[in-house]
Design a protein around this motif. Structure first.
Motif, PDB file in Angstrom:
ATOM      1  N   LEU A  65      11.227   8.329 -11.593  1.00 49.99           N
ATOM      2  CA  LEU A  65      11.669   7.534 -12.739  1.00 49.99           C
ATOM      3  C   LEU A  65      10.501   6.642 -13.168  1.00 49.99           C
ATOM      4  O   LEU A  65      10.085   5.756 -12.433  1.00 49.99           O
ATOM      5  CB  LEU A  65      12.890   6.688 -12.375  1.00 49.99           C
ATOM      6  N   THR A  66       9.974   6.903 -14.348  1.00 47.17           N
ATOM      7  CA  THR A  66       8.831   6.152 -14.857  1.00 47.17           C
ATOM      8  C   THR A  66       9.303   4.813 -15.415  1.00 47.17           C
ATOM      9  O   THR A  66      10.178   4.789 -16.282  1.00 47.17           O
ATOM     10  CB  THR A  66       8.130   6.950 -15.978  1.00 47.17           C
ATOM     11  N   PRO A  67       8.733   3.701 -14.937  1.00 48.65           N
ATOM     12  CA  PRO A  67       9.130   2.399 -15.484  1.00 48.65           C
ATOM     13  C   PRO A  67       8.788   2.297 -16.979  1.00 48.65           C
ATOM     14  O   PRO A  67       7.714   2.707 -17.404  1.00 48.65           O
ATOM     15  CB  PRO A  67       8.308   1.398 -14.670  1.00 48.65           C
ATOM     16  N   ARG A  68       9.724   1.799 -17.755  1.00 45.97           N
ATOM     17  CA  ARG A  68       9.537   1.535 -19.182  1.00 45.97           C
ATOM     18  C   ARG A  68      10.136   0.156 -19.442  1.00 45.97           C
ATOM     19  O   ARG A  68      11.069  -0.247 -18.773  1.00 45.97           O
ATOM     20  CB  ARG A  68      10.242   2.583 -20.026  1.00 45.97           C
ATOM     21  N   PHE A  69       9.580  -0.536 -20.428  1.00 44.71           N
ATOM     22  CA  PHE A  69       9.993  -1.911 -20.671  1.00 44.71           C
ATOM     23  C   PHE A  69      10.328  -2.120 -22.141  1.00 44.71           C
ATOM     24  O   PHE A  69       9.662  -1.589 -23.019  1.00 44.71           O
ATOM     25  CB  PHE A  69       8.886  -2.884 -20.245  1.00 44.71           C
ATOM     26  N   THR A  70      11.351  -2.922 -22.398  1.00 45.70           N
ATOM     27  CA  THR A  70      11.695  -3.298 -23.764  1.00 45.70           C
ATOM     28  C   THR A  70      10.752  -4.406 -24.219  1.00 45.70           C
ATOM     29  O   THR A  70      10.059  -5.028 -23.403  1.00 45.70           O
ATOM     30  CB  THR A  70      13.144  -3.815 -23.841  1.00 45.70           C
ATOM     31  N   GLU A  71      10.749  -4.674 -25.515  1.00 44.14           N
ATOM     32  CA  GLU A  71       9.946  -5.796 -26.027  1.00 44.14           C
ATOM     33  C   GLU A  71      10.356  -7.102 -25.357  1.00 44.14           C
ATOM     34  O   GLU A  71       9.514  -7.908 -24.977  1.00 44.14           O
ATOM     35  CB  GLU A  71      10.104  -5.922 -27.544  1.00 44.14           C
ATOM     36  N   ALA A  72      11.663  -7.302 -25.201  1.00 40.55           N
ATOM     37  CA  ALA A  72      12.160  -8.536 -24.577  1.00 40.55           C
ATOM     38  C   ALA A  72      11.650  -8.660 -23.138  1.00 40.55           C
ATOM     39  O   ALA A  72      11.267  -9.752 -22.707  1.00 40.55           O
ATOM     40  CB  ALA A  72      13.687  -8.563 -24.607  1.00 40.55           C
ATOM     41  N   GLN A  73      11.630  -7.563 -22.404  1.00 40.22           N
ATOM     42  CA  GLN A  73      11.138  -7.601 -21.028  1.00 40.22           C
ATOM     43  C   GLN A  73       9.636  -7.884 -20.978  1.00 40.22           C
ATOM     44  O   GLN A  73       9.164  -8.610 -20.111  1.00 40.22           O
ATOM     45  CB  GLN A  73      11.455  -6.281 -20.310  1.00 40.22           C
ATOM     46  N   LEU A  74       8.895  -7.322 -21.916  1.00 40.65           N
ATOM     47  CA  LEU A  74       7.450  -7.582 -21.968  1.00 40.65           C
ATOM     48  C   LEU A  74       7.170  -9.031 -22.338  1.00 40.65           C
ATOM     49  O   LEU A  74       6.262  -9.656 -21.782  1.00 40.65           O
ATOM     50  CB  LEU A  74       6.776  -6.625 -22.952  1.00 40.65           C
ATOM     51  N   LEU A  75       7.942  -9.576 -23.272  1.00 40.63           N
ATOM     52  CA  LEU A  75       7.805 -10.990 -23.626  1.00 40.63           C
ATOM     53  C   LEU A  75       8.134 -11.876 -22.431  1.00 40.63           C
ATOM     54  O   LEU A  75       7.411 -12.830 -22.124  1.00 40.63           O
ATOM     55  CB  LEU A  75       8.723 -11.341 -24.805  1.00 40.63           C
ATOM     56  N   GLU A  76       9.223 -11.553 -21.741  1.00 39.48           N
ATOM     57  CA  GLU A  76       9.673 -12.329 -20.583  1.00 39.48           C
ATOM     58  C   GLU A  76       8.629 -12.333 -19.473  1.00 39.48           C
ATOM     59  O   GLU A  76       8.419 -13.346 -18.809  1.00 39.48           O
ATOM     60  CB  GLU A  76      10.983 -11.724 -20.067  1.00 39.48           C
ATOM     61  N   ARG A  77       7.946 -11.219 -19.295  1.00 33.53           N
ATOM     62  CA  ARG A  77       6.932 -11.093 -18.243  1.00 33.53           C
ATOM     63  C   ARG A  77       5.566 -11.622 -18.673  1.00 33.53           C
ATOM     64  O   ARG A  77       4.631 -11.625 -17.895  1.00 33.53           O
ATOM     65  CB  ARG A  77       6.803  -9.632 -17.809  1.00 33.53           C
ATOM     66  N   GLY A  78       5.458 -12.031 -19.945  1.00 40.38           N
ATOM     67  CA  GLY A  78       4.185 -12.558 -20.444  1.00 40.38           C
ATOM     68  C   GLY A  78       3.139 -11.492 -20.726  1.00 40.38           C
ATOM     69  O   GLY A  78       1.966 -11.795 -20.889  1.00 40.38           O
ATOM     70  N   VAL A  79       3.555 -10.232 -20.791  1.00 43.73           N
ATOM     71  CA  VAL A  79       2.627  -9.146 -21.067  1.00 43.73           C
ATOM     72  C   VAL A  79       2.199  -9.172 -22.526  1.00 43.73           C
ATOM     73  O   VAL A  79       1.060  -8.876 -22.856  1.00 43.73           O
ATOM     74  CB  VAL A  79       3.258  -7.782 -20.704  1.00 43.73           C
ATOM     75  N   ILE A  80       3.129  -9.522 -23.390  1.00 42.00           N
ATOM     76  CA  ILE A  80       2.833  -9.682 -24.811  1.00 42.00           C
ATOM     77  C   ILE A  80       3.350 -11.034 -25.272  1.00 42.00           C
ATOM     78  O   ILE A  80       4.188 -11.645 -24.602  1.00 42.00           O
ATOM     79  CB  ILE A  80       3.444  -8.553 -25.682  1.00 42.00           C
ATOM     80  N   ASN A  81       2.867 -11.469 -26.418  1.00 47.07           N
ATOM     81  CA  ASN A  81       3.328 -12.717 -27.032  1.00 47.07           C
ATOM     82  C   ASN A  81       4.132 -12.387 -28.275  1.00 47.07           C
ATOM     83  O   ASN A  81       3.987 -11.311 -28.854  1.00 47.07           O
ATOM     84  CB  ASN A  81       2.131 -13.600 -27.423  1.00 47.07           C
ATOM     85  N   GLN A  82       4.965 -13.298 -28.698  1.00 45.66           N
ATOM     86  CA  GLN A  82       5.794 -13.102 -29.885  1.00 45.66           C
ATOM     87  C   GLN A  82       4.934 -12.699 -31.082  1.00 45.66           C
ATOM     88  O   GLN A  82       5.312 -11.868 -31.875  1.00 45.66           O
ATOM     89  CB  GLN A  82       6.596 -14.371 -30.194  1.00 45.66           C
ATOM     90  N   GLY A  83       3.738 -13.289 -31.202  1.00 44.93           N
ATOM     91  CA  GLY A  83       2.833 -12.982 -32.315  1.00 44.93           C
ATOM     92  C   GLY A  83       2.296 -11.573 -32.272  1.00 44.93           C
ATOM     93  O   GLY A  83       1.809 -11.059 -33.282  1.00 44.93           O
ATOM     94  N   ASP A  84       2.366 -10.901 -31.109  1.00 48.37           N
ATOM     95  CA  ASP A  84       1.879  -9.525 -30.983  1.00 48.37           C
ATOM     96  C   ASP A  84       2.822  -8.530 -31.626  1.00 48.37           C
ATOM     97  O   ASP A  84       2.425  -7.402 -31.915  1.00 48.37           O
ATOM     98  CB  ASP A  84       1.712  -9.145 -29.508  1.00 48.37           C
ATOM     99  N   LEU A  85       4.076  -8.916 -31.830  1.00 49.64           N
ATOM    100  CA  LEU A  85       5.085  -7.997 -32.388  1.00 49.64           C
ATOM    101  C   LEU A  85       4.950  -7.931 -33.900  1.00 49.64           C
ATOM    102  O   LEU A  85       4.711  -8.930 -34.563  1.00 49.64           O
ATOM    103  CB  LEU A  85       6.490  -8.474 -32.006  1.00 49.64           C
ATOM    104  N   LEU A  86       5.109  -6.770 -34.429  1.00 46.15           N
ATOM    105  CA  LEU A  86       5.038  -6.582 -35.885  1.00 46.15           C
ATOM    106  C   LEU A  86       6.328  -6.968 -36.540  1.00 46.15           C
ATOM    107  O   LEU A  86       7.375  -6.843 -36.092  1.00 46.15           O
ATOM    108  CB  LEU A  86       4.710  -5.135 -36.214  1.00 46.15           C
TER     109      LEU A  86
END
Length: 192
Positions: A171-192
């Motif tokens: 099972l390959t891990p996949r993440f939602t935008e919310a999970q990536l934001l929560e983990r600090g992988v992306i910032n709100q400004g990174d989302l289109l």
């Protein structure tokens, strides 16, 4: 009592394959150790309530399987009680394959995946369609999770027959935008 999920799915043909590949004895021992899994417990309820999608399989009158993805806000698939789930059925592409299949054979399989944590839950049940003008009070809370109530055509109820947790292997891990934001992988400004 045998493990309910394997009781339903380990048919003679499946057991023949287990014997051919040498896993029959191992599977029989596993069945003897596993709980019955015919009622949802706290662990399953929490898992279900955190899903925003699942896959559902039905079988047509000509014996072909059909799989459909269902999605919605967290908690759209609701636990009604320890033997019952329900969700709102929205107007979609007007094909009605899942609904039509269920009127012929009401047996369904649900596959729920938490990709981020590599967990998956398999559910076997029987599907019933409740049209909006004929809803019981018991199912009315399902409508509370609907963002577009005017598009809801029916409530789908699944009466639990059995469930089983699937191993996380492959099972390959996949993440939602919310999970990536929560983990600090992306910032709100990174989302289109």
């Amino acid at each position: 009592m045998a493990h309910r999920f394997s009781e339903l799915t380990f048919t003679p043909a499946v057991e023949s394959m287990q014997q051919h590949f040498g896993s029959f004895e191992k599977m029989q021992q596993m069945r003897g150790r596993m709980p019955d899994f015919d009622r949802l417990r706290e662990r399953e309820c929490a898992f279900i309530e955190q899903r925003d999608s699942f896959y559902m399989a039905t079988v047509s009158e000509n014996d072909w399987p059909y799989i459909q993805h269902r999605g919605g806000p967290l908690g759209f698939l609701q636990v009604i009680n320890d033997r019952c789930l329900a969700f709102a059925n929205y107007r979609g592409n007007s094909q009605y394959q899942t609904l039509g299949n269920s009127t012929y054979n009401n047996k369904v399989a649900l596959f729920l995946v938490d990709y981020a944590n590599k967990r998956r839950l398999k559910i076997l049940g029987r599907m019933r369609i409740h049209f909006i003008d004929d809803l019981s009070d018991r199912l009315m809370p399902v409508m509370d999770h609907c963002s577009e109530t005017e598009r809801v055509e029916s409530i789908i109820e699944i009466e639990l027959e059995a469930f089983d947790w699937n191993c996380p292997q492959h099972l390959t891990p996949r993440f939602t935008e919310a999970q990536l934001l929560e983990r600090g992988v992306i910032n709100q400004g990174d989302l289109l």
